[in-house]
Design a protein around this motif. Structure first.
Motif, short mmCIF file in Angstrom:
data_model
loop_
_atom_site.label_atom_id
_atom_site.label_comp_id
_atom_site.label_asym_id
_atom_site.label_seq_id
_atom_site.Cartn_x
_atom_site.Cartn_y
_atom_site.Cartn_z
N CYS A 1 37.52 44.73 42.21
CA CYS A 1 38.40 44.22 41.15
C CYS A 1 37.67 43.23 40.25
N ALA A 2 36.85 42.38 40.83
CA ALA A 2 36.10 41.41 40.02
C ALA A 2 35.17 42.14 39.05
N ALA B 1 40.85 38.82 40.27
CA ALA B 1 40.60 39.78 41.34
C ALA B 1 41.33 39.36 42.61
N THR C 1 45.00 40.11 42.14
CA THR C 1 45.25 41.55 42.21
C THR C 1 45.25 42.04 43.64
#
Length: 162
Positions: free
Chosen positions: A24-25, A40, A43
């Motif tokens: 995610c990052a 991130a 999420t």
């Protein structure tokens, strides 16, 4: 590139938390999102919380032959985007930037939506052609525009119509 899709049960999501965070990052720090790394964490925590508590939670992951995480898609039954009616929300669709453009996202998308939904399938994403165009090619259409927080970016709510 060879890869396989697999379901992501809650326990596996927890075990792969660090991989999910890294993915995610990478995916959200660049265009069009330009999000800080803390996004991130939000999420992934939202994903894992939903896995434990949301009705109809479903998640699919894409894995390389060495079992490395290439991407994931997740959704659940909800009423937020629909204004109160039952719907399936495609909440996350993430592919590692190094593996984008290879059809992984579309396969994750299709695998997630093959699961029956209690009503329409909806999603909310940034109102930028890069994203809305991709979803339109996959059978989605814009049904609403929103700005959740004053001064923030514009978003669209889209409905799947295949």
């Amino acid at each position: 590139m060879t890869y396989r899709l697999a379901d992501l049960p809650v326990g596996e999501g927890i075990r792969r938390r660090d991989e999910l965070l890294a993915l995610c990052a990478q995916a959200f720090c660049g265009a069009p999102w330009h999000e800080p790394p803390l996004s991130a964490v939000r999420t992934v925590d939202r994903l894992l919380d939903a896995a434990a508590r949301k009705d109809g939670f479903t998640a699919v992951i894409a894995l390389a032959p060495d079992d490395a995480l290439l991407g994931f898609a997740a959704g659940w039954n909800d009423t937020v985007l629909s204004g109160g009616a039952p719907a399936f929300e495609l909440a996350e669709l993430v592919v590692a930037p190094a593996h984008q453009g290879r059809g992984i996202g579309e396969r994750l998308h299709d695998a997630l939506l093959v699961v029956g939904t209690p009503g329409p399938a909806l999603l909310m994403t940034l109102d930028v052609p890069e994203l809305t165009g991709r979803y339109a090619r996959w059978g989605w259409s814009v049904v609403d525009r929103r700005r959740p927080v004053a001064g923030e970016r514009d978003y669209v709510v889209m409905r799947w119509g295949r």
